[in-house]
Write an enzyme that holds these catalytic residues in place. Sequence first.
Site: not given
Lengths: 1157, 330
Positions: B137-138
């Site tokens: 999710i980064e």
Amino acid sequence: MESNHQSKSIKTKTLIGVLVSFGFLFLITFLYYSAINSDHENHKKISILSSKLLQTNALIKEYIVENRYGLQTNYDGLNSMHDELHRLTHEYNNILKQKADKRLFNPFVTLTIAIDQRETRIEKFKSQVSVYKLSSSFLPFMAEEIKKMILNSSLNSKTEKLNVINEFLLQIDSVEKNNISDWNEPVKSLQKQLPKEIAQQVYIIIIHGERLINSRNDLEKLTLEILDFQIAQKIYSATETYNAVYLEQERSSGLYQLLMAVIIVLLSGGVVFYIFKQEETKKHLKKTLSSLTQQQFALNQHAIVSIADVTGKIIYVNDMFCQISGYSKEELIGQNHRIVKSDEHDKNFFKTLWKTIANGEVWHGEIKNINKRGNPYWVNSTIVPFIDENGKPYQYVSIRTDITATKKIENQLNRERSFFAKITKSMGEGLYVHDETGRCTFINGKALEILGWNEDELLNQNIHEIIHYKDQRGIPLESKDSDILKSYTTTEPFHSENQVFWSKNGAMISVSLSAVPIYEDDSFKGGIIVFQDITQRKLQEKRLANALLEAEEGNRAKNNFLNNISHEIRTPLNAILGMTHLVMETKLTKEQTDHLQKVEISSQNLLKIINDILDFSKLSDNKFEVKMMPFNISQLVSDIEKTYKKKFSNKSIGFDIDLQKDIPENLVGDYKILFQTLDYFLDNALKFTEKGHVKLIIDLKYLSVSKVSLKFIVEDSGIGMTENQILNLFQAFSQADLSRTRKYGGTGIGLAIAYNLVELLGGEINVESTKGKGSSFSFILDFDVVKDNAKPGKKSATKTKHINQDELSGLSVLLVEDNELNQDLALQVLKSKGIKADLAVNGQEAVDMFQENHHYDCILMDCQMPVMDGYEATRQIRELKLKDLPIIAVTANVLPDDIAKSKESGMDDVVSKPINIKILMEKIHFWIKKYQGETPQIKAPATTNIKTNIVEKMELGTTVNMIEPDKAMAMLGANESLYFQLLNRFSVEFSKPLTELEALIETDMESAIRFVHTLKSSAATIGTTNLHLQAGEIETLLRNEKITQAKEKITHLQMSLDVVNDQLNVLLDKYKQLNNDSQQATEQADSETINQLVETLKNHLDSYDSEADTTLEQLRGKLTDKKVITQLEKVKHLVLQYDYEEALNKVNEIFAKDETE
Amino acid sequence: MSPHIAAITYCKQTFKIILIVILIFVNNLFVYGAEKFREPITPVIPFNNLNKDKVSLGKKLFHDPKLSSDGTVSCAKCHNLETNGVDLLPVSFGINGEKGNRNSPTIINAALQYRFFWDGRAKTAEEQITDPIENPIEMGSSWQHILLYLGSNNEYISSFNQVYGVNPDRNLVIDAIAEFQKSLISYNSPFDQYLKGDENAISPEAKEGYALFKSYGCSQCHQGMNVGGNMFEKIGVIRPYYGKDNPAKLTDLGRYNLTGNKEDMYEFRVPSLRLVVKTPPYFHDGSISTLNEAIQLMGKHQLGRDIKDDHVNKIIQFLATLEGQLESGK
């Protein structure tokens, strides 16, 4: 047999030699590596590392102690030492890795594990020390505070209480973990007696005291644990192991070096000896070699072997030879090879054979022989001549294999092939077969005949390269691009008439061909192509096409001629009209005036005739385009009235127009053609009516929601027609009676044109006439209905509306929005879709507009506005009984609560800001349709990431990372200029510092919230998520009246806003820079085309050219100035009435003014 | 081990300790010079001899969104140098606009840190770099993706060859970014000048704030060159931070998630306060938006005390003097 044995032993010897030399090579390599294995450099490094590790470890211990007893103020020193320890072990590990000696790893791994374990203890230690120091420095200070509080209070027995506290403090140093409860008991009971204020503080010192004791205990344990990890010992042990291994290697490497030297000396001696020996044996070997090889060949039991001398006399045969020939060895040896010769081969065959082998070359071929019983057999034979020292052959060894069976099959195949060839020869079509590699395996006679090649030239050749290597344009065609070969991907047969083959003499042959791929077990095996020569047919077709082209050319020439001639006539005619007009201005006698009037009328008639001819030629060329546009029926009536009223009254004929009442005002159709058609009928009526009246009736035949059928009737009380005359009426150039032509004038094509025009509009003309009584021409046409704007609330009109997505244009929408940036955006969006939009800047204005009886198809309503918000405005508008009007909220508040609130107030739907154009349009369309009783589907909007040219060119990302133009642009449907307008607007609106906002919070909370709200939605519109989120947070805080927090946030917001503004200016500058050149160019180009169009328009008007209308439309499309466009409306009107002169004046007036401006 | 021997060992250890203590004490007497004697905070020393070419290559990589899987998230997206190396959001957003669960710490002075991430799971800056790259999710990327991208980009190929003499590989990418991080040091702050003896470098209020910072005990943990970042501590060490009123989420368990060791529950790396005034919001989850609130909560849970408003203000004044100037970066 002896020589055989000899060769075997030689082979073995060679093998052993090779093996031994390889062995030596390996040995030397091994010795070399073993010798250098002990690496002094690495040993030095390891020794240094070990001592460094020991040093660092000692320092770590020192730091631990220092930190424990408060001699260090922070952990930086400890940490840096620990980092150093990690770095050193890493380096150590890297050296060990080169060694790959397993003994070395164990002690090292033990060391690193110990270091890691100790590290976790050190981390705990650090945490504990901090807490311990905190509590121990804090406790006495806090206790003093409490004592002061007790002394200053009005409590009883203060001394006693102070003693409890003192005791509590004094005992801390001696309390153990297990008797904590004994120690804090008195204080806890004291706490209960104290007033709340002091009790709270006491509670805190109890907590700290407990923590102190606990962490003190833990700390002692941790410190000892850490110091006791014996890392140093482990470093020693790792290094010792390394040293032991090193010494061992050192010793053995000395040994290896000695050994290597000995071996190398031995080896060199061996090599010298070997070379000497080699020379000696070479000669001997050479002699024995030739006879040796003979024997080896003869040994081959699988072949049919014979040896013959130079004369062909057999001197050796093997068993296989005897078997196949049926003769015994005795019968054969001494005989000539001719004993098995058949009649199959001619003299030349044997001549070549003998010539080859006599020259000492190997011969290879297939020979048919006869055995003893007279039966033939086939062999594949290789004859090897053996050469003596003089280079002459002295023996021939023949090695053969039996291929009789293969030959039989081959013959069979040949028979089948010739049979197949015979069949295909009789076919009218050419046929060839190729295998999977494209090589031709079969081709029939017809194909050869067409292509002009011999069978031998094509068989086994890649046929594509020979006959299909170019396409019809002569461009080289690779096999992968060949339509035929490409068609094999499917099993379907392929037919084509567009392929060409190339004959041997280079001629192009057009063929009609069918190709079928051959598949066996799903694998492609080749293809069969059947084709016919259609070169002649193709030529014929081409000629035909040319002829057609010529015919069309002729027609075009005719039309060009018509166009030109009419133009040539019109120009002098214009001069006649103009001059006549000028003369009539001067003083004239009555007679002269009368004559001149006749000249004028005649000229105008002539002009009309020419125009008719032109229209007619256009009609017959199908060049007449029907353009469906909204028009007003009343306008039509008044236009006709203006044109004909005077003409009829001049002739003293009554003229009425009867427009049926219920006909919808605004229709969609081709106004121009309709007007022209009615013009022809009315002109006709005018021409043939001498007295009485003429009437135009527009009757409503059918009316539905979206369609209307109108019947147009032109009645006159003229001379009428007989039935025969009616039948010929619409033939071009024929008036009802030729005799009339002279009397009434005209070309007789007027009605023919009218007939075609009505047909073009989808209608049919009906004629009723009684000779002498009058005629009636009528036709029925269908129109789409546009909603009637002029009469709001008219139910029937609302219901008869029909729009589809692309036809949103023409709608009128009220935009209720207070923010200028959003106003700009929405108005531009609506305008770009052809929607007329009015603006109200708050809810109150919107309500007022409805009370003043304005009418709109849809309302777009912002929710947050000063004076009156969107919810209230919607409520009031709904109360005005406007229940079936779509009201769509356009708001940045899209939380479920907000949506519920908007629905509650009577809004139909919510579109979230920032506006996504596609969604907005779909929703407008959806709700308008819905209120018309239809249930359209809303398509899910495509979420594509659009990156436009300019954004791409600007290479953002590195410096402009607070704004994401691609995201915003995707929402705006990639409208670049709109986006940059919005950016501009944003920078103007939010460049001021937010101090104003802070002031607003104090004075006018509502405005403050609105400001933040606007910033929130504007931020999203220009694509700065960060700012959007921050503003959103502040909005929520303000709504919840968390003023202080909101104010804190505003400072952060200001920081972000400053950055955004900086970056925004960078973007704008870049955009301007990039856009300047192209815009200037387009502007210049635009103004040039406008000037050209104006000139053309003037020319057309000047020459009474009906093209003027088209040019006018083109010009209107290019213009942007609204004022000029409205002025052109008037010109358009004049053009429709053929008042070209006035139109020209008007045009001159408009554009002369434009230039001076 | 018999108690007899244990006692002797203990005595030996204690003796050793005492000896070392004396030695060190004597030693220290000669070490401290003009600088403020025995302050928990020490002046920032920037890295010397940085390779400029590596720094500029690292900077380019740091700002390149194409390193992420969908080409939208660069390192700089969450560690925005325009806004002091943070994104000013409670938690950061990664690829596809996905919301993370940590407040992004500032990149400035990060190279001075002892351990990385809120739970300290990376020991070096080099080790730290891979994590956000591969975090789904980064940046949602992978080394394979990055090396494919860099390997097909002529500009990168030529700059890597120029700087390192070879084509890009994983270690070189890390090395360049780490070198760039080392260039992002905020140093020579007013407070550092004060520490070095310039009494007029900070205001009297800031000095008072510093005294309070020490006397309240803040400096027990927020200490060293980077004013924090060199140790771990439990959030709620004196009074529990998480409880019935404020239930902890999985992401609040800190180092426990890493070690599985109960005593590491709620333990986080003590953050650096060098740029604290400019890098809101606060705490590991960015749940606290103002510094004021953050200081109050720290006092309550870490020190067991309520810090008065005027004290808070003075401490903030002190904290504001910690920020220095950036050597490079923008």
